[in-house]
Design a protein around this motif. Structure first.
Motif, mmCIF file in Angstrom:
data_model
loop_
_atom_site.group_PDB
_atom_site.id
_atom_site.type_symbol
_atom_site.label_atom_id
_atom_site.label_comp_id
_atom_site.label_asym_id
_atom_site.label_seq_id
_atom_site.Cartn_x
_atom_site.Cartn_y
_atom_site.Cartn_z
ATOM 1 N N ARG A 17 0.834 -1.210 0.000
ATOM 2 C CA ARG A 17 0.000 0.000 0.000
ATOM 3 C C ARG A 17 0.866 1.257 0.000
ATOM 4 O O ARG A 17 1.993 1.258 0.500
ATOM 5 C CB ARG A 17 -0.918 0.012 1.209
ATOM 6 C CG ARG A 17 -2.022 -1.029 1.149
ATOM 7 C CD ARG A 17 -3.037 -0.806 2.241
ATOM 8 N NE ARG A 17 -4.110 -1.785 2.193
ATOM 9 C CZ ARG A 17 -5.249 -1.607 1.531
ATOM 10 N NH1 ARG A 17 -5.447 -0.486 0.870
ATOM 11 N NH2 ARG A 17 -6.164 -2.546 1.548
ATOM 12 N N GLN A 18 0.311 2.324 -0.546
ATOM 13 C CA GLN A 18 0.979 3.615 -0.476
ATOM 14 C C GLN A 18 0.580 4.296 0.834
ATOM 15 O O GLN A 18 -0.591 4.290 1.215
ATOM 16 C CB GLN A 18 0.584 4.504 -1.663
ATOM 17 C CG GLN A 18 1.316 5.841 -1.676
ATOM 18 C CD GLN A 18 0.895 6.731 -2.845
ATOM 19 O OE1 GLN A 18 -0.160 7.356 -2.818
ATOM 20 N NE2 GLN A 18 1.730 6.755 -3.879
ATOM 21 N N VAL A 19 1.572 4.858 1.506
ATOM 22 C CA VAL A 19 1.332 5.503 2.798
ATOM 23 C C VAL A 19 1.982 6.876 2.783
ATOM 24 O O VAL A 19 3.108 7.028 2.275
ATOM 25 C CB VAL A 19 1.950 4.677 3.951
ATOM 26 C CG1 VAL A 19 1.772 5.398 5.277
ATOM 27 C CG2 VAL A 19 1.335 3.290 4.005
ATOM 28 N N LEU A 74 6.319 18.943 4.879
ATOM 29 C CA LEU A 74 7.146 18.020 4.104
ATOM 30 C C LEU A 74 6.576 16.615 4.298
ATOM 31 O O LEU A 74 7.003 15.873 5.193
ATOM 32 C CB LEU A 74 8.613 18.059 4.557
ATOM 33 C CG LEU A 74 9.568 17.236 3.689
ATOM 34 C CD1 LEU A 74 9.746 17.890 2.319
ATOM 35 C CD2 LEU A 74 10.932 17.070 4.375
ATOM 36 N N PRO A 75 5.599 16.221 3.487
ATOM 37 C CA PRO A 75 5.034 14.879 3.623
ATOM 38 C C PRO A 75 5.992 13.822 3.086
ATOM 39 O O PRO A 75 6.689 14.046 2.086
ATOM 40 C CB PRO A 75 3.756 14.953 2.783
ATOM 41 C CG PRO A 75 4.008 16.062 1.809
ATOM 42 C CD PRO A 75 4.912 17.035 2.485
ATOM 43 N N LEU A 76 6.003 12.690 3.762
ATOM 44 C CA LEU A 76 6.839 11.556 3.358
ATOM 45 C C LEU A 76 5.926 10.461 2.829
ATOM 46 O O LEU A 76 5.002 10.034 3.522
ATOM 47 C CB LEU A 76 7.637 11.024 4.554
ATOM 48 C CG LEU A 76 8.483 9.781 4.310
ATOM 49 C CD1 LEU A 76 9.695 10.123 3.428
ATOM 50 C CD2 LEU A 76 8.955 9.168 5.634
ATOM 51 N N THR A 77 6.195 9.995 1.610
ATOM 52 C CA THR A 77 5.375 8.958 0.987
ATOM 53 C C THR A 77 6.170 7.680 0.816
ATOM 54 O O THR A 77 7.301 7.715 0.315
ATOM 55 C CB THR A 77 4.839 9.421 -0.368
ATOM 56 O OG1 THR A 77 3.980 10.558 -0.175
ATOM 57 C CG2 THR A 77 4.035 8.314 -1.047
ATOM 58 N N LEU A 78 5.578 6.590 1.255
ATOM 59 C CA LEU A 78 6.101 5.262 0.969
ATOM 60 C C LEU A 78 5.331 4.754 -0.230
ATOM 61 O O LEU A 78 4.117 4.565 -0.170
ATOM 62 C CB LEU A 78 5.910 4.324 2.158
ATOM 63 C CG LEU A 78 6.807 4.529 3.375
ATOM 64 C CD1 LEU A 78 6.526 5.838 4.095
ATOM 65 C CD2 LEU A 78 6.689 3.348 4.329
ATOM 66 N N GLU A 79 6.007 4.587 -1.327
ATOM 67 C CA GLU A 79 5.327 4.281 -2.601
ATOM 68 C C GLU A 79 4.605 2.953 -2.549
ATOM 69 O O GLU A 79 3.467 2.820 -2.990
ATOM 70 C CB GLU A 79 6.352 4.274 -3.730
ATOM 71 C CG GLU A 79 7.212 5.527 -3.822
ATOM 72 C CD GLU A 79 6.422 6.761 -4.217
ATOM 73 O OE1 GLU A 79 5.267 6.615 -4.669
ATOM 74 O OE2 GLU A 79 6.950 7.886 -4.063
ATOM 75 N N THR A 112 6.241 9.137 14.273
ATOM 76 C CA THR A 112 5.134 8.296 13.803
ATOM 77 C C THR A 112 5.616 6.850 13.815
ATOM 78 O O THR A 112 6.632 6.534 13.205
ATOM 79 C CB THR A 112 4.698 8.660 12.381
ATOM 80 O OG1 THR A 112 4.121 9.967 12.363
ATOM 81 C CG2 THR A 112 3.672 7.656 11.858
ATOM 82 N N ARG A 113 4.889 6.013 14.535
ATOM 83 C CA ARG A 113 5.238 4.590 14.572
ATOM 84 C C ARG A 113 4.461 3.886 13.467
ATOM 85 O O ARG A 113 3.233 3.841 13.502
ATOM 86 C CB ARG A 113 4.911 3.980 15.924
ATOM 87 C CG ARG A 113 5.286 2.509 16.035
ATOM 88 C CD ARG A 113 5.076 1.978 17.447
ATOM 89 N NE ARG A 113 5.964 2.607 18.400
ATOM 90 C CZ ARG A 113 7.212 2.235 18.632
ATOM 91 N NH1 ARG A 113 7.721 1.213 17.958
ATOM 92 N NH2 ARG A 113 7.937 2.851 19.538
ATOM 93 N N LEU A 114 5.178 3.380 12.477
ATOM 94 C CA LEU A 114 4.558 2.725 11.324
ATOM 95 C C LEU A 114 4.832 1.233 11.367
ATOM 96 O O LEU A 114 5.979 0.820 11.508
ATOM 97 C CB LEU A 114 5.109 3.300 10.015
ATOM 98 C CG LEU A 114 4.601 2.636 8.729
ATOM 99 C CD1 LEU A 114 3.116 2.911 8.541
ATOM 100 C CD2 LEU A 114 5.394 3.109 7.516
#
Lengths: 117, 113
Positions: A17-19, A74-79, A112-114
């Motif tokens: 999933r993208q996050v 500054l958003p961080l995206t995990l593709e 943020t704990r992911l």
């Protein structure tokens, strides 16, 4: 008071999933950073930005992207999230010239704990 | 490769006692060194910064020292309190740029009553 916030504070997602993790600062700082923190490792730099429209890769940038459309965010995206990206993510900001003589203090968000299942 | 080594990895002491945390670095060219305190579940907060010309700097019960010749720094905590329980991270900056920061893995300090 000026501050730096991150959301969400906790996130569970599935592999593939993208996050997107949000980071917002009200210090009016030019410089913003994303780190990940894992047991057995120090904080490791993912991406950083010295100003609007500027982004740079850090030590562990594979699988991550950022964009800087304004000073505050500054958003961080995990593709495509992977289990190896399970970690605690910290956003930070600093003012002035990033390469200045004192290496201006970085102010960190709460993290943020992911978890990627 | 720039490296920052911290010792010990973890430390348990009784409330009221003193302790010293160590940081050895191989960062070049050296710009400055910061000690951060990270409480559980929170982001790191800067305690002190040391530049090349500074040997000692205090912040309340925290005293940092720097020996630029041996590339060593220490953080001494006096009369420890329960609130000192945290991880302490040594961060060394090389000349210029965000990727000039090298983080130690931290010392996890526990203060017992």
């Amino acid at each position: 008071d000026a501050e730096i916030t991150q959301s969400p504070r906790h996130k569970i997602t599935e592999t593939g999933r993208q996050v997107t993790l949000a980071c917002h600062q009200t210090w009016n700082h030019n410089n913003m950073f994303w780190y990940r923190q894992d047991l057995g490792h120090g904080l490791r730099l993912i991406h950083y930005s010295y100003g609007v429209q500027d982004t740079n890769k850090g030590e562990v940038s594979d699988g991550y992207s950022v964009s800087r459309s304004n000073t505050e965010d500054l958003p961080l995206t995990l593709e495509s999230a992977a289990s190896s990206q399970t970690s605690v993510y910290f956003c930070a900001s600093s003012g002035g010239l990033a390469g200045g003589p004192l290496g201006n203090e970085q102010f960190f968000g709460p993290g943020t704990r992911l978890t990627v299942l | 490769k720039n490296q920052v080594e911290q010792s010990p990895q973890s430390l348990i002491i009784l409330e009221g006692k003193n302790c010293t945390l160590q940081c050895n670095y191989t960062v070049s060219p050296f710009s400055n060194l910061r000690w951060y305190k990270q409480d559980t579940g929170r982001g790191p907060v800067s305690l002190t910064i040391m530049t090349f010309s500074e040997n000692t700097k205090s912040n309340g019960r925290y005293t940092a020292t720097l020996d630029a010749d041996t590339k060593q720094s220490s953080l001494h905590i006096t009369a420890s309190q329960l609130s000192d329980s945290a991880s302490y991270i040594c961060v060394v900056r090389a000349g210029g740029g965000a990727d000039g920061l090298t983080f130690g893995k931290g010392t996890h300090l526990i203060i017992q009553p």
